[in-house]
Design a protein around this motif. Structure first.
Motif, PDB file in Angstrom:
ATOM      1  N   GLY A  41     -12.874  -1.512  -3.633  1.00  0.00           N
ATOM      2  CA  GLY A  41     -12.885  -0.055  -3.582  1.00  0.00           C
ATOM      3  C   GLY A  41     -11.917   0.605  -4.534  1.00  0.00           C
ATOM      4  O   GLY A  41     -11.680   1.809  -4.444  1.00  0.00           O
ATOM      5  N   GLY A  42     -11.347  -0.170  -5.449  1.00  0.00           N
ATOM      6  CA  GLY A  42     -10.381   0.389  -6.385  1.00  0.00           C
ATOM      7  C   GLY A  42      -9.063  -0.367  -6.321  1.00  0.00           C
ATOM      8  O   GLY A  42      -8.987  -1.470  -5.769  1.00  0.00           O
ATOM      9  N   ARG A  43      -8.037   0.211  -6.885  1.00  0.00           N
ATOM     10  CA  ARG A  43      -6.732  -0.454  -6.926  1.00  0.00           C
ATOM     11  C   ARG A  43      -6.078  -0.435  -5.548  1.00  0.00           C
ATOM     12  O   ARG A  43      -6.107   0.575  -4.842  1.00  0.00           O
ATOM     13  N   GLU A  44      -5.476  -1.570  -5.193  1.00  0.00           N
ATOM     14  CA  GLU A  44      -4.815  -1.719  -3.908  1.00  0.00           C
ATOM     15  C   GLU A  44      -3.347  -2.067  -4.117  1.00  0.00           C
ATOM     16  O   GLU A  44      -2.990  -2.782  -5.061  1.00  0.00           O
ATOM     17  N   LEU A  45      -2.501  -1.567  -3.221  1.00  0.00           N
ATOM     18  CA  LEU A  45      -1.079  -1.882  -3.247  1.00  0.00           C
ATOM     19  C   LEU A  45      -0.810  -3.019  -2.266  1.00  0.00           C
ATOM     20  O   LEU A  45      -1.199  -2.933  -1.094  1.00  0.00           O
ATOM     21  N   HIS A  46      -0.153  -4.088  -2.759  1.00  0.00           N
ATOM     22  CA  HIS A  46       0.131  -5.257  -1.924  1.00  0.00           C
ATOM     23  C   HIS A  46       1.619  -5.604  -1.967  1.00  0.00           C
ATOM     24  O   HIS A  46       2.357  -5.168  -2.861  1.00  0.00           O
TER      25      HIS A  46
ATOM     26  N   LEU B 286       0.804  12.136   6.826  1.00  0.00           N
ATOM     27  CA  LEU B 286       0.117  10.885   6.509  1.00  0.00           C
ATOM     28  C   LEU B 286      -0.135  10.764   5.011  1.00  0.00           C
ATOM     29  O   LEU B 286      -0.490  11.734   4.341  1.00  0.00           O
ATOM     30  N   ARG B 287       0.046   9.566   4.493  1.00  0.00           N
ATOM     31  CA  ARG B 287      -0.220   9.254   3.091  1.00  0.00           C
ATOM     32  C   ARG B 287      -1.004   7.945   3.057  1.00  0.00           C
ATOM     33  O   ARG B 287      -0.551   6.925   3.584  1.00  0.00           O
ATOM     34  N   TRP B 288      -2.176   7.963   2.428  1.00  0.00           N
ATOM     35  CA  TRP B 288      -3.024   6.773   2.393  1.00  0.00           C
ATOM     36  C   TRP B 288      -3.117   6.230   0.979  1.00  0.00           C
ATOM     37  O   TRP B 288      -3.352   6.979   0.035  1.00  0.00           O
ATOM     38  N   CYS B 289      -2.958   4.926   0.831  1.00  0.00           N
ATOM     39  CA  CYS B 289      -3.066   4.265  -0.475  1.00  0.00           C
ATOM     40  C   CYS B 289      -4.509   4.002  -0.859  1.00  0.00           C
ATOM     41  O   CYS B 289      -4.790   3.452  -1.920  1.00  0.00           O
ATOM     42  N   GLY B 290      -5.412   4.366  -0.002  1.00  0.00           N
ATOM     43  CA  GLY B 290      -6.848   4.199  -0.209  1.00  0.00           C
ATOM     44  C   GLY B 290      -7.551   5.022   0.849  1.00  0.00           C
ATOM     45  O   GLY B 290      -7.007   6.017   1.330  1.00  0.00           O
ATOM     46  N   PRO B 291      -8.750   4.616   1.269  1.00  0.00           N
ATOM     47  CA  PRO B 291      -9.457   5.353   2.318  1.00  0.00           C
ATOM     48  C   PRO B 291      -8.660   5.356   3.621  1.00  0.00           C
ATOM     49  O   PRO B 291      -8.031   4.367   3.989  1.00  0.00           O
ATOM     50  N   ALA B 292      -8.675   6.480   4.331  1.00  0.00           N
ATOM     51  CA  ALA B 292      -7.995   6.577   5.615  1.00  0.00           C
ATOM     52  C   ALA B 292      -8.722   5.725   6.655  1.00  0.00           C
ATOM     53  O   ALA B 292      -9.957   5.620   6.625  1.00  0.00           O
ATOM     54  N   PRO B 293      -7.988   5.088   7.558  1.00  0.00           N
ATOM     55  CA  PRO B 293      -8.631   4.290   8.600  1.00  0.00           C
ATOM     56  C   PRO B 293      -9.528   5.151   9.478  1.00  0.00           C
ATOM     57  O   PRO B 293      -9.244   6.329   9.711  1.00  0.00           O
ATOM     58  N   ALA B 294     -10.619   4.559   9.961  1.00  0.00           N
ATOM     59  CA  ALA B 294     -11.545   5.268  10.843  1.00  0.00           C
ATOM     60  C   ALA B 294     -11.516   4.609  12.218  1.00  0.00           C
ATOM     61  O   ALA B 294     -11.647   3.387  12.339  1.00  0.00           O
ATOM     62  N   GLY B 295     -11.313   5.405  13.250  1.00  0.00           N
ATOM     63  CA  GLY B 295     -11.256   4.855  14.603  1.00  0.00           C
ATOM     64  C   GLY B 295      -9.985   4.057  14.828  1.00  0.00           C
ATOM     65  O   GLY B 295      -8.989   4.213  14.116  1.00  0.00           O
ATOM     66  N   GLU B 296     -10.007   3.187  15.795  1.00  0.00           N
ATOM     67  CA  GLU B 296      -8.846   2.341  16.078  1.00  0.00           C
ATOM     68  C   GLU B 296      -8.912   1.074  15.227  1.00  0.00           C
ATOM     69  O   GLU B 296      -9.958   0.418  15.167  1.00  0.00           O
ATOM     70  N   VAL B 297      -7.828   0.763  14.548  1.00  0.00           N
ATOM     71  CA  VAL B 297      -7.801  -0.401  13.659  1.00  0.00           C
ATOM     72  C   VAL B 297      -6.573  -1.253  13.966  1.00  0.00           C
ATOM     73  O   VAL B 297      -5.537  -0.752  14.413  1.00  0.00           O
ATOM     74  N   ARG B 298      -6.718  -2.548  13.717  1.00  0.00           N
ATOM     75  CA  ARG B 298      -5.589  -3.459  13.858  1.00  0.00           C
ATOM     76  C   ARG B 298      -4.816  -3.471  12.544  1.00  0.00           C
ATOM     77  O   ARG B 298      -5.398  -3.577  11.450  1.00  0.00           O
ATOM     78  N   VAL B 299      -3.510  -3.357  12.632  1.00  0.00           N
ATOM     79  CA  VAL B 299      -2.656  -3.293  11.454  1.00  0.00           C
ATOM     80  C   VAL B 299      -1.362  -4.051  11.723  1.00  0.00           C
ATOM     81  O   VAL B 299      -1.084  -4.467  12.845  1.00  0.00           O
TER      82      VAL B 299
ATOM     83  N   GLY C 238      -1.158   2.603   4.274  1.00  0.00           N
ATOM     84  CA  GLY C 238      -0.595   3.934   4.105  1.00  0.00           C
ATOM     85  C   GLY C 238       0.660   4.083   4.933  1.00  0.00           C
ATOM     86  O   GLY C 238       1.196   3.105   5.462  1.00  0.00           O
ATOM     87  N   SER C 239       1.132   5.312   5.039  1.00  0.00           N
ATOM     88  CA  SER C 239       2.392   5.542   5.747  1.00  0.00           C
ATOM     89  C   SER C 239       2.363   6.873   6.466  1.00  0.00           C
ATOM     90  O   SER C 239       1.496   7.727   6.216  1.00  0.00           O
ATOM     91  N   ALA C 240       3.332   7.056   7.352  1.00  0.00           N
ATOM     92  CA  ALA C 240       3.507   8.317   8.063  1.00  0.00           C
ATOM     93  C   ALA C 240       4.980   8.482   8.395  1.00  0.00           C
ATOM     94  O   ALA C 240       5.715   7.497   8.537  1.00  0.00           O
ATOM     95  N   THR C 241       5.405   9.724   8.525  1.00  0.00           N
ATOM     96  CA  THR C 241       6.761  10.016   8.971  1.00  0.00           C
ATOM     97  C   THR C 241       6.771  10.022  10.491  1.00  0.00           C
ATOM     98  O   THR C 241       5.950  10.685  11.116  1.00  0.00           O
ATOM     99  N   ILE C 242       7.683   9.277  11.081  1.00  0.00           N
ATOM    100  CA  ILE C 242       7.739   9.142  12.530  1.00  0.00           C
ATOM    101  C   ILE C 242       8.200  10.464  13.156  1.00  0.00           C
ATOM    102  O   ILE C 242       9.272  10.967  12.839  1.00  0.00           O
ATOM    103  N   SER C 243       7.361  11.012  14.030  1.00  0.00           N
ATOM    104  CA  SER C 243       7.678  12.275  14.707  1.00  0.00           C
ATOM    105  C   SER C 243       8.146  12.052  16.136  1.00  0.00           C
ATOM    106  O   SER C 243       8.773  12.942  16.734  1.00  0.00           O
ATOM    107  N   GLY C 244       7.847  10.905  16.708  1.00  0.00           N
ATOM    108  CA  GLY C 244       8.261  10.612  18.062  1.00  0.00           C
ATOM    109  C   GLY C 244       7.992   9.176  18.433  1.00  0.00           C
ATOM    110  O   GLY C 244       7.221   8.477  17.772  1.00  0.00           O
ATOM    111  N   THR C 245       8.659   8.700  19.473  1.00  0.00           N
ATOM    112  CA  THR C 245       8.482   7.334  19.955  1.00  0.00           C
ATOM    113  C   THR C 245       8.395   7.344  21.472  1.00  0.00           C
ATOM    114  O   THR C 245       8.742   8.330  22.131  1.00  0.00           O
TER     115      THR C 245
END
Length: 360
Positions: A135-140, A287-300, A349-356
């Motif tokens: 799907g294009g360039r990926e960051l690893h 939220l910042r995505w390095c590619g397509p945003a995840p859809a639904g619940e995903v294992r990460v 991708g990444s996100a800034t933590i707003s709560g735990t």
């Protein structure tokens, strides 16, 4: 391609520039002047962006025979990174300035300016890999797991990644120093700089106190609500902190105490035992995505600090926010930090933590 090589004056960016030149690209070296009052010499290994660093970068560029320029982004760095850092602490959060610098300076300010001047891409000395996927360039992650910097690059979006090169991702740091020495670079044995670059003495609390002043408040037991001490400002504390709490230990049971919460609006710091630190739910925004945003619940895999371990997790994206359920509890996770999500070695991708919190 016409490529801007970001040259900090260190060994990594020097070898990155050399490798881009070896690959046949038209390379121009650029040193970012990020400090409004760069010292002549380093105060310690923590600092960067000094006049000494600019000189080191220029000498490498001269040896490579490439053009070299200094771009002054000090005002933008002060606004987007330093002031943001101070404001986040003032609000009771714990930011990661390296992620913000990558997002706002190196891959917005630098890349945008480079593209506007007719360049095709930017190369840096970060330890990470770009892989051409279906799907294009990926960051690893980098091959050298001890030096992997994919966490602080998790703020890159797909468009920025398409114009980014990380030539060191397939090599260990030891080999990079050997290569630099073989190329005759004087920076081959130069010490690495460390976070936080704009606090070269490492005294974050002192830096914040000078910016925000002292604001006396209470240290409060998170369970009993009892006042167990006072503090000079919530900006001097972060979740998970144990040292420098200023607790009246005569009123405690002898068990270690940690910061378990920072209540900036009420100017209170919540203190508790270590068992209160573990969380397995992380909520994220920005939220910042390095590619397509995840859809639904995903294992990460989820990583919540730059040098932390990756934890298996499930993530759900909904209404511009992400909720991450960790398989095991992690201690010392603070709002303001970033959670970076992985699929194998690929950065999702990444996100800034707003709560735990803790799952029921």
């Amino acid at each position: 391609m016409r490529v801007v090589a970001a040259m900090s004056g260190g060994v990594d960016s020097a070898v990155a520039a050399a490798r881009m030149l070896d690959a046949g690209h038209e390379v121009v070296g650029v040193h970012l002047a990020l400090s409004r009052s760069a010292a002549t010499l380093r105060e310690s290994a923590r600092g960067c962006c000094t006049l000494e660093d600019a000189g080191d970068a220029r000498r490498v560029a001269d040896r490579l025979g490439i053009p070299f320029y200094v771009w002054d982004l000090a005002a933008r760095f002060e606004r987007d990174v330093v002031e943001d850092f101070v404001a986040e602490y003032e609000a009771g959060r714990t930011p990661n300035p390296c992620l913000r610098c990558n997002e706002k300076i190196k891959f917005a300010g630098l890349l945008d300016k480079a593209v506007a001047l007719g360049f095709d891409a930017v190369a840096t000395g970060h330890y990470a890999q770009v892989v051409e996927g279906a799907g294009g360039r990926e960051l690893h992650r980098a091959v050298d797991t001890a030096k992997d910097q994919s966490y602080v690059l998790g703020v890159l979006d797909a468009d920025q990644l398409a114009r980014s090169f990380f030539p060191l991702g397939d090599t260990t740091k030891h080999r990079i120093r050997e290569e630099a020495a073989a190329r005759g670079f004087a920076v081959a044995r130069k010490p690495d700089s460390h976070d936080i670059c704009f606090i070269p003495d490492g005294d974050t609390r002192g830096f914040l106190a000078r910016r925000l002043g002292e604001r006396e408040g209470e240290l409060v037991d998170a369970v009993s609500g009892e006042v167990v001490g006072t503090h000079a400002g919530t900006h001097g504390f972060t979740v998970g902190q144990r040292r420098g709490l200023g607790i009246d230990r005569s009123r405690l049971d002898g068990e270690p105490r940690f910061v378990v919460g920072v209540d900036a609006p009420r100017n209170r710091v919540l203190i508790g035992t270590g068992d209160l630190l573990g969380v397995d739910v992380v909520e994220g925004e920005h939220l910042r995505w390095c590619g397509p945003a995840p859809a639904g619940e995903v294992r990460v895999g989820a990583q919540v600090r730059a040098h932390g371990e990756e934890v298996p997790a499930s993530a759900v994206v909904r209404d511009g926010r992400v909720s991450v359920r960790l398989d095991t509890r992690v201690r010392g996770v603070a709002p303001g930090q970033s959670v970076v999500l992985y699929e194998g070695t690929r950065v999702v991708g990444s996100a800034t933590i707003s709560g735990t919190g803790r799952a029921a």
